[in-house]
Design an enzyme around this catalytic site. Structure first.
Site, mmCIF file in Angstrom:
data_model
loop_
_atom_site.group_PDB
_atom_site.id
_atom_site.type_symbol
_atom_site.label_atom_id
_atom_site.label_comp_id
_atom_site.label_asym_id
_atom_site.label_seq_id
_atom_site.Cartn_x
_atom_site.Cartn_y
_atom_site.Cartn_z
ATOM 1 C CD GLU A 111 -2.991 -1.186 0.184
ATOM 2 O OE1 GLU A 111 -3.011 -0.266 -0.656
ATOM 3 O OE2 GLU A 111 -3.795 -2.133 0.184
ATOM 4 C CG HIS A 135 -4.588 0.082 5.210
ATOM 5 N ND1 HIS A 135 -5.957 0.132 5.138
ATOM 6 C CD2 HIS A 135 -4.236 -1.161 4.775
ATOM 7 C CE1 HIS A 135 -6.406 -1.019 4.677
ATOM 8 N NE2 HIS A 135 -5.381 -1.827 4.444
ATOM 9 C CG HIS A 137 -7.543 -5.188 7.197
ATOM 10 N ND1 HIS A 137 -6.937 -6.329 6.699
ATOM 11 C CD2 HIS A 137 -7.214 -4.187 6.337
ATOM 12 C CE1 HIS A 137 -6.272 -6.038 5.594
ATOM 13 N NE2 HIS A 137 -6.406 -4.745 5.358
ATOM 14 C CD GLU A 166 -16.368 12.381 23.649
ATOM 15 O OE1 GLU A 166 -15.220 12.836 23.604
ATOM 16 O OE2 GLU A 166 -17.311 12.975 24.196
ATOM 17 C CG HIS A 207 -9.286 -3.241 1.956
ATOM 18 N ND1 HIS A 207 -8.459 -3.159 0.856
ATOM 19 C CD2 HIS A 207 -8.451 -3.471 2.998
ATOM 20 C CE1 HIS A 207 -7.207 -3.362 1.233
ATOM 21 N NE2 HIS A 207 -7.177 -3.548 2.522
HETATM 22 P P1 13P Z 1 0.994 -5.540 2.983
HETATM 23 O O1 13P Z 1 1.342 -6.868 3.585
HETATM 24 O O2 13P Z 1 1.621 -5.398 1.609
HETATM 25 O O3 13P Z 1 1.316 -4.402 3.906
HETATM 26 O O4 13P Z 1 -0.573 -5.521 2.699
HETATM 27 C C1 13P Z 1 -1.505 -5.657 3.724
HETATM 28 C C2 13P Z 1 -2.781 -4.956 3.428
HETATM 29 O O5 13P Z 1 -3.509 -4.621 4.352
HETATM 30 C C3 13P Z 1 -3.147 -4.649 2.029
HETATM 31 O O6 13P Z 1 -4.240 -3.790 1.960
HETATM 32 ZN ZN ZN Z 2 -5.494 -3.776 3.735
#
Ligand code: 13P
Ligand code: ZN
Length: 267
Positions: A111, A135, A137, A166, A207
């Protein structure tokens, strides 16, 4: 250097324990400040110059600590030198090379376009005060992108603001909603960076989420609050749906009370 490593260990460990970082899910980057930048002056480059997917003059000469692709955030606490690296952008903003890390071999997160293009924007918009981009999940944010029909930036921002009192304080500029785009693509990188010019959070449909901040704590905290609001929202749906909620007037009053510049276009 040890302070820097400790910071990323804390954030990556917290992300893993929150359940936001299954397998290699999620990635972190930190633009190095003056203090940390100088530490790497003595290091010899460990890689060739590698071309960036597009020129990024805004971050020419900058150094970044970046998690490695395929590496597990939960392992950073145990083996930082294997799972993170420090890269340097050349003086033209066209190439990068590795200075430290990814032992024995490895590369920055897939990313990287989203991270580096967002750093270009957040550096400019914060007058060089924002250094962190995450980033990840988190379950509830992702679940919400399946459970609610016709989401867009306006409806998602409003829904989260109303789900937890909040939220207007933590993200008064709202949260960008980006319809699904291929992971790791330049298109996703460009859309995410565009979002970061206006806001500090962006949701990637089906995602995950991205957040920026002055430091890792601030970026993490913004994501944490959005995830908590998403979880509350899902619990309310599971409990039979909304019976009452915060009004527009109440949201405006909370923002005004804490001097937070609300994005009025989202009402
Ligand atoms: P990487 O292992 O390349 O960091 O990817 C993980 C990820 O969350 C892709 O969106
Ligand atoms: Zn990801």
């Amino acid at each position: 250097m040890q302070k820097l490593i400790n910071e990323i260990k804390k954030t990556s460990g917290d992300m893993a324990r929150r359940g936001w970082a299954e397998s290699n899910g999620g990635n972190i980057s930190l633009r190095l400040n003056e203090e940390n930048y100088a530490f790497f002056n003595e290091f010899q480059p460990k890689s060739e110059m590698i071309k960036l997917p597009m020129g990024m003059p805004e971050i020419a000469g900058e150094r970044f600590l970046v998690t490695g692709t395929g590496r597990f955030l939960r392992n950073i606490e145990v083996f930082p030198e294997k799972n993170i690296g420090v890269i340097e952008i050349d003086n033209m903003g066209k190439n990068w090379q590795l200075l430290w890390g990814y032992e024995p071999v490895g590369a920055p997160t897939s990313e990287l376009p989203s991270h580096l293009l967002s750093h270009c924007r957040i550096k400019a918009k914060s007058d060089n005060q924002s250094f962190a981009f995450i980033h990840t999940h988190p379950n509830s944010v992702i679940a919400l992108t399946y459970a609610v029909a016709n989401l867009d930036t306006r409806s998602l921002s409003k829904l989260l603001w109303q789900s937890h009192a909040e939220c207007v304080v933590v993200f008064p500029q709202g949260i960008e909603f980006l319809p699904w785009v291929m992971a790791g693509s330049m298109d996703l990188g460009i859309a995410t960076a565009d979002a970061m010019t206006k806001r500090n959070l962006a949701v990637w449909q089906f995602h995950g989420i991205c957040g920026c901040g002055r430091n890792l704590d601030e970026a993490f905290g913004r994501i944490d609050v959005a995830e908590k609001a998403a979880e509350i929202c899902l619990r309310v749906m599971a409990a039979g749906g909304v019976k009452q909620t915060l009004s527009d007037a109440q949201l405006r009053a909370i923002a005004a009370n804490f001097n937070c510049p609300l994005d009025e276009t989202l009402f």
